[in-house]
Design an enzyme around this catalytic site. Structure first.
Site, mmCIF file in Angstrom:
data_model
loop_
_atom_site.group_PDB
_atom_site.id
_atom_site.type_symbol
_atom_site.label_atom_id
_atom_site.label_comp_id
_atom_site.label_asym_id
_atom_site.label_seq_id
_atom_site.Cartn_x
_atom_site.Cartn_y
_atom_site.Cartn_z
ATOM 1 C CB CYS A 1 7.397 2.857 23.722
ATOM 2 S SG CYS A 1 8.457 2.847 25.415
ATOM 3 N N GLY B 1 -3.640 -5.822 0.146
ATOM 4 C CA GLY B 1 -3.891 -7.259 0.338
ATOM 5 C C GLY B 1 -3.741 -7.685 1.748
ATOM 6 C CG HIS B 2 -0.918 -6.516 5.101
ATOM 7 N ND1 HIS B 2 -0.793 -6.057 6.559
ATOM 8 C CD2 HIS B 2 -0.787 -5.328 4.428
ATOM 9 C CE1 HIS B 2 -0.559 -4.806 6.454
ATOM 10 N NE2 HIS B 2 -0.157 -4.423 5.414
ATOM 11 C CB THR C 1 8.933 -10.344 -13.719
ATOM 12 O OG1 THR C 1 9.751 -10.573 -14.690
ATOM 13 C CG2 THR C 1 7.922 -11.663 -13.963
ATOM 14 N N GLY D 1 0.832 -1.224 0.017
ATOM 15 C CA GLY D 1 -0.138 0.038 0.226
ATOM 16 C C GLY D 1 0.812 1.339 -0.110
ATOM 17 C CG ASN E 1 -3.818 4.010 10.118
ATOM 18 O OD1 ASN E 1 -4.006 5.421 9.762
ATOM 19 N ND2 ASN E 1 -2.926 3.928 11.039
ATOM 20 C CD GLN F 1 -6.625 -0.085 8.198
ATOM 21 O OE1 GLN F 1 -7.454 -0.951 8.613
ATOM 22 N NE2 GLN F 1 -5.487 -0.182 8.455
#
Length: 375
Positions: free
Chosen positions: A325, A200-201, A237, A73, A151, A179
């Site tokens: 953090c 995709g993920h 490719t 993304g 997100n 999202q």
């Protein structure tokens, strides 16, 4: 390390759906050919790539030829924003709660290419007022980039109205829908966008595959130069296996939308909020617009505790905070800070994002664990 018992971090990444895995595997084995090859070994991969393009296009009501596959993304956002800025006028407009993939691309364009960048503020609910865009979009902008859904908070932006403003001023409009895709219906024609990112993920496909919708006629500077694949915008490719996975995920997402899955997930999210409010009376505050929000996302702050400490005390729940953090010092979420929330509330935030397989038992277990951890 203890395995998490309840996974509530789907906005970070989703598990790969087994049906997607089935679509991927043939192209990691015998069907290995280059889709650009003219011989028989390229035929099935070429057909698979064509089918995947059709499947992704169908999810967002685009034409297959308008879908460009990318490796992430972040890369799709880079292609849209850098591509538009370098191919046209040197001014990009975005807003303060965008993903870093957008904001950092804008900063790099400013630093390396002298592109003018305007970052607009959002209101307390996290939404951008179209009138704020109208005030600057006439300043010779090449592109306006605004995400469909945040997100961290799940807040939905008024994309159609914003795109209308951009069009009136002659600017292209890019929407990062990482999202939103698969969680709410998306129609690029109805939204009026020129460019749109799908990842995709975030929708049960593997990591390492995404797509950019590029409306026919939009001119972009390529992100990778070379052999002319992907309309000449992204040489190299093609990864047929992962493209097939994204295509299969798009089909499953469309089935979820048609089958009412988002409404079921929204009901579970609301039950989670109810349980947290009942178990921690007066201490739980929802962040972001409740009216304009993804069905799966709940961002809440709990008075008197750090979100990171709550999650550390509830290791069976996989969730996120927006804070960072560094050497033991916590920094508030830039998204919540941009919404005007005080540091204490931003540091107390939790992002709880549900998914396709979330159950009522998951919600009950997570609520009990978080309530106990917050004390």
């Amino acid at each position: 390390m203890k395995q998490c018992e309840v996974y509530l971090d789907h906005n970070a990444t989703t598990p790969v759906d087994p049906r997607v895995t089935e679509a991927v595997l043939p192209y990691l084995g015998g069907l290995f050919g280059n889709p650009s090859s003219g011989h028989a070994c390229g035929e099935r991969p070429r057909a698979a790539l064509r089918q995947a393009r059709e499947q992704v296009a169908a999810l967002i009501a685009a034409r297959p030829g308008e879908v460009v596959f990318t490796g992430s993304g972040s890369e799709a956002n880079l292609l849209a924003i850098r591509g538009a800025a370098l191919a046209g006028r040197r001014h990009v407009v975005t807003q303060a709660t965008e993903h870093p993939a957008v904001l950092e691309t804008c900063r790099a364009l400013q630093r390396l290419h002298g592109v003018r960048v305007t970052v607009l503020p959002v209101g307390p609910g996290g939404r951008l007022d179209p009138s704020a865009l109208a005030a600057v979009a006439g300043l010779d902008a090449a592109l306006v980039s605004v995400m469909a859904a945040n997100n961290e908070t799940g807040v939905l932006q008024p994309i159609r109205e914003l795109a209308d403003v951009a069009r009136r001023h002659g600017a292209l409009f890019h929407c990062d829908a990482a999202q939103a895709a698969g969680k709410i219906p998306l129609d690029v024609g109805e939204l009026g966008v020129d460019l749109l990112t799908v990842v995709g993920h975030k929708m049960y496909a593997p990591k390492g595959i995404a797509a950019l919708y590029v409306r026919d006629g939009v001119r972009l500077e390529p992100v990778v130069y070379g052999g002319g694949q992907e309309r000449g915008l992204r040489a190299g490719t093609e990864n047929v296996a992962l493209a097939a996975g994204l295509g299969a995920a798009a089909v499953l997402a469309a089935e979820d939308l048609a089958g009412g899955v988002p409404a079921r997930i929204a009901a579970l999210r609301d039950e989670l909020l109810r349980r947290l409010e009942a178990g921690l009376p007066g201490r739980v505050h929802r962040n972001g617009s409740a009216e304009h929000c993804l069905p799966n996302t709940l961002n809440v702050s709990i008075n008197g505790v750090l979100g990171a400490d709550v999650l550390a005390a509830a290791p069976g729940v996989a969730a996120s905070t927006g804070s960072a953090c560094h050497s033991g010092t916590h920094t508030p979420s830039p998204v919540l800070t941009a919404m005007g929330l005080p540091a204490a509330r931003a540091l107390g935030a939790l992002r709880l994002s549900l998914g396709r397989w979330s159950t009522p038992d998951d919600i009950a277990s997570a609520a009990d664990a978080l309530i106990a951890a917050a004390g």
